[in-house]
Write an enzyme that holds these catalytic residues in place. Structure first.
Site, PDB file in Angstrom:
ATOM      1  N   THR A 197       0.837  -1.197   0.000  1.00  0.00           N
ATOM      2  CA  THR A 197       0.000   0.000   0.000  1.00  0.00           C
ATOM      3  C   THR A 197       0.877   1.255   0.000  1.00  0.00           C
ATOM      4  O   THR A 197       2.036   1.217   0.406  1.00  0.00           O
ATOM      5  CB  THR A 197      -0.951   0.011   1.224  1.00  0.00           C
ATOM      6  OG1 THR A 197      -1.692  -1.217   1.241  1.00  0.00           O
ATOM      7  CG2 THR A 197      -1.933   1.154   1.216  1.00  0.00           C
TER       8      THR A 197
ATOM      9  N   THR B 125      -3.681   0.965  -3.122  1.00  0.00           N
ATOM     10  CA  THR B 125      -3.072  -0.315  -2.738  1.00  0.00           C
ATOM     11  C   THR B 125      -3.346  -1.445  -3.710  1.00  0.00           C
ATOM     12  O   THR B 125      -4.348  -1.438  -4.420  1.00  0.00           O
ATOM     13  CB  THR B 125      -3.587  -0.721  -1.333  1.00  0.00           C
ATOM     14  OG1 THR B 125      -3.021  -1.974  -0.967  1.00  0.00           O
ATOM     15  CG2 THR B 125      -5.098  -0.810  -1.277  1.00  0.00           C
TER      16      THR B 125
ATOM     17  N   ASN C 268      -2.926  -4.402  -2.071  1.00  0.00           N
ATOM     18  CA  ASN C 268      -2.909  -5.211  -0.857  1.00  0.00           C
ATOM     19  C   ASN C 268      -1.470  -5.575  -0.519  1.00  0.00           C
ATOM     20  O   ASN C 268      -0.700  -4.727  -0.145  1.00  0.00           O
ATOM     21  CB  ASN C 268      -3.830  -6.424  -0.923  1.00  0.00           C
ATOM     22  CG  ASN C 268      -4.146  -6.923   0.471  1.00  0.00           C
ATOM     23  OD1 ASN C 268      -3.893  -6.224   1.448  1.00  0.00           O
ATOM     24  ND2 ASN C 268      -4.689  -8.122   0.595  1.00  0.00           N
TER      25      ASN C 268
ATOM     26  N   GLN D 261      -6.674  -8.136  -3.198  1.00  0.00           N
ATOM     27  CA  GLN D 261      -7.522  -7.421  -2.248  1.00  0.00           C
ATOM     28  C   GLN D 261      -8.670  -8.277  -1.725  1.00  0.00           C
ATOM     29  O   GLN D 261      -9.237  -7.975  -0.684  1.00  0.00           O
ATOM     30  CB  GLN D 261      -8.112  -6.188  -2.939  1.00  0.00           C
ATOM     31  CG  GLN D 261      -8.168  -4.946  -2.092  1.00  0.00           C
ATOM     32  CD  GLN D 261      -6.822  -4.308  -1.893  1.00  0.00           C
ATOM     33  OE1 GLN D 261      -6.282  -4.360  -0.800  1.00  0.00           O
ATOM     34  NE2 GLN D 261      -6.288  -3.705  -2.944  1.00  0.00           N
TER      35      GLN D 261
ATOM     36  N   SER E 196     -11.449  -2.038   4.060  1.00  0.00           N
ATOM     37  CA  SER E 196     -10.054  -1.578   4.033  1.00  0.00           C
ATOM     38  C   SER E 196      -9.678  -0.936   5.357  1.00  0.00           C
ATOM     39  O   SER E 196     -10.533  -0.400   6.058  1.00  0.00           O
ATOM     40  CB  SER E 196      -9.884  -0.544   2.916  1.00  0.00           C
ATOM     41  OG  SER E 196      -8.610   0.070   2.982  1.00  0.00           O
TER      42      SER E 196
ATOM     43  N   GLY F  19       0.302   0.118   5.574  1.00  0.00           N
ATOM     44  CA  GLY F  19       0.587  -0.683   6.761  1.00  0.00           C
ATOM     45  C   GLY F  19      -0.548  -1.596   7.163  1.00  0.00           C
ATOM     46  O   GLY F  19      -0.566  -2.085   8.297  1.00  0.00           O
TER      47      GLY F  19
HETATM   48  N1  GLY Z   1      -5.293  -3.842   1.541  1.00  0.00           N
HETATM   49  C1  GLY Z   1      -5.077  -3.216   2.798  1.00  0.00           C
HETATM   50  C2  GLY Z   1      -6.249  -2.367   3.206  1.00  0.00           C
HETATM   51  O1  GLY Z   1      -6.820  -1.681   2.377  1.00  0.00           O
HETATM   52  O2  GLY Z   1      -6.657  -2.402   4.323  1.00  0.00           O
END
Ligand code: GLY
Length: 568
Positions: A379, A397, A399, A418, A450, A470
């Protein structure tokens, strides 16, 4: 050493810690100067991406055009963390009319997705299916998000703002240490597709630092978007190429899925903390709700007046409670009723605050409602402020690092993973050890929950735009960043401050080595916390600040990363 007995010291700290509700500052709408700061600032995860934004501002673009340029450049120079095959959230504030909105460009589940698609016949998750296979990919939203942002809010044509990214993809850029480390981590995944092997490896190995990474197919895909807009990507010949490519890798996309993709504009969540207006991402991002609820809980404590162990304890207890609510209530608001108004209400927070003991950690298992560090979070986040005061906080992101690492043939596009952000089975932790239930179960066209927390903190004297990658650590990082800013720290201090984290499950207080001294660790353990020292630092926070009185703007990139903050 204090002459007081420990219990007496605790009683003394109780007196100063609880702030009587009546004494709390009433929420005051803050006034962001309409004229803007007169300077622009960009903080992103890599200098070439910040430069792309600067180039577009110099061509007469506004913060929204610059955001398209930065995001597209990051897709090229930081392909581990976002890209045309991914999605995310753009939080905007337009200075001319004060409009605050969130562009949701999160992936949507394909039509063939189903609740139990990652489970075997015995109902157990098939290892890796929701992360390492083409079935892990949701329908990407970034291309549609770029087109929407440029058309509705920008001043320049999409093709102009995509220009720097196209050039970087075609001409290449020198491989740098942080990206090289990610490529080593993902080498075996690259070897699964000839295209990723060709783009990222030489003779099957990660090239040396400084090697030029060229991505001609990605340049061509960006050019299609530049020339034909979102329709050029989601419909017609390019869509068919994507679908054929994904299906050849074992995926389940259809042309209809791509044609169905839509960007949604949603109202951000709004809260108040010590006179600051907090503007943050709403579901299907969970971070804004978590941030505002945590700040509501913490506003009832006088954090300035207590020792660091008590302050850490109380913040951790707030983090625990908001992550518990994430697991129970949050999901895609187009599919489930998310009780946002209740979760960000101060009375609700008062109830949560009442359950916090100062002398003892609350075991997560004792909180009602739900029956587990990350393998390399990816991300990326960037923050932009233009001279007129338009601003963007963007978290985008794939993921995990490079998504699944699978590249769609002939497109230069890496597939996201994702779908792993859904709850593949109630109570079973995902790649970030987050648990969830029905609210985040898989359904066709639904968006996975997310942790993104792109945020604007409009304080009484100045403003901050922030966010971070993160995974599950994101909301906690933004909670700490907001507290630091409200304590008067500058952009670089906010980005660099040591971090700790609690996400309800697993019931452990994680911390960066420099966040807690050995004595503080012992004191927190004595209150019942189970501590886990991080083996490395986490996050890559990008912070822009603006002081209203002096019009000083600052841009700071997390010292943990390879980014840069630019002011001009
Ligand atoms: N893929 C990490 C988030 O969006 O939480």
């Amino acid at each position: 050493m204090s002459p007081l007995h420990p219990l007496a010291r605790l009683r003394a700290s109780l007196v100063v810690l609880f702030l009587p509700l009546a004494l709390q500052a009433a929420p005051v709408p803050t006034k962001i100067p309409a004229a803007g700061p007169g300077h622009a600032a960009i903080a992103s995860a890599y200098p070439l991406a910040s430069d792309a934004g600067k180039e577009i501002l110099a061509k007469g673009g506004n913060a929204f055009d610059a955001a398209v340029a930065v995001a597209a450049a990051l897709a090229v120079v930081e392909p581990s963390s976002s890209g045309l095959g991914g999605g995310g959230f753009f939080l905007l504030r337009r200075s001319s009319d004060g409009l605050e909105t969130m562009i949701d460009l999160r992936e949507m589940a394909p039509g063939a997705a189903s609740r139990d698609m990652y489970l075997d016949r015995d109902g157990n998750p098939v290892p890796g299916l929701s992360r390492d296979s083409a079935l892990a990919a949701g329908i990407p939203g970034e291309p549609a998000g770029f087109a929407h942002l440029a058309k509705k809010y920008g001043k320049l044509p999409l093709a102009t703002s995509l220009g720097p990214a196209i050039r970087l993809a075609r001409e290449g850029f020198p491989l740098y240490p942080r990206l090289r480390g990610g490529m080593e981590f993902k080498k075996n995944a690259f070897l699964k597709t000839p295209d990723a092997t060709r783009v990222f490896l030489v003779d099957g190995e990660v090239p040396a630092l400084g090697a030029i990474i060229r991505q001609p197919e990605l340049a061509a895909s960006l050019e299609i978007l530049a020339k034909s807009g979102a329709d050029g990507f989601y419909k017609g010949a390019f869509a068919k190429k994507l679908v054929d490519g994904v299906r050849s890798l074992g995926g389940n996309w259809t042309e209809q899925d791509l044609a169905n993709y839509k960007v949604v504009e949603r109202a951000p969540v709004i809260g108040h903390y010590r006179g600051a207006r907090i503007i943050s991402a709403s579901p299907p991002a969970s971070g804004g709700v978590a941030l505002i609820d945590a700040l509501n809980i913490l506003e009832g404590f006088d954090l300035d007046k207590v020792d660091k162990v008590t302050r850490t304890h109380v913040i951790v207890e707030a983090m625990r409670r908001v992550h518990r609510d994430r697991a129970v209530y949050l999901g895609d608001p187009d599919f489930v009723d998310v009780p946002v108004a209740r979760l960000i209400n101060e009375y609700y927070a008062a109830g949560q605050r009442a359950s916090i003991r100062l002398d003892k950690a609350t075991p997560s298992a004792m909180l009602p409602g739900v029956d587990a560090p990350s393998p390399g979070p990816s991300t990326t986040h960037f923050s932009v402020l233009d001279a007129k005061g338009n601003m963007v906080a963007a978290t985008i992101t794939l993921n995990f690092f490079f998504g699944s690492g699978l590249m769609v043939p002939g497109t230069g596009i890496l597939l996201n993973n994702q779908m792993d952000d859904f709850s593949v089975k109630p109570g079973v932790p995902n790649g970030f050890q987050l648990i969830g239930g029905d609210a985040n179960a898989i359904l066709p066209k639904k968006r996975p929950l997310s942790s993104s927390t792109p945020t604007i903190v409009a304080g009484p004297k100045g403003l901050m735009i922030l966010g971070s990658p993160g995974g599950s650590y994101i909301p906690g990082m933004v909670i700490l960043g907001t507290l630091h800013f409200m304590d008067g720290r500058n952009a670089q201090e906010v980005a660099g401050a040591p971090r700790f984290h609690h996400q309800f499950s697993p019931d452990v207080l994680q911390f960066e080595s420099d966040a807690l001294t050995p004595e503080e660790r012992k004191a927190l353990e004595a209150r019942g916390h189970t501590l886990r020292e991080g083996t490395r630092k986490w996050g890559n926070m990008q912070v822009v600040t603006w002081d209203y009185a002096t019009n000083k703007v600052e841009a700071a990139s997390d010292p943990r990363g390879a980014g840069v903050g630019l002011v001009y």
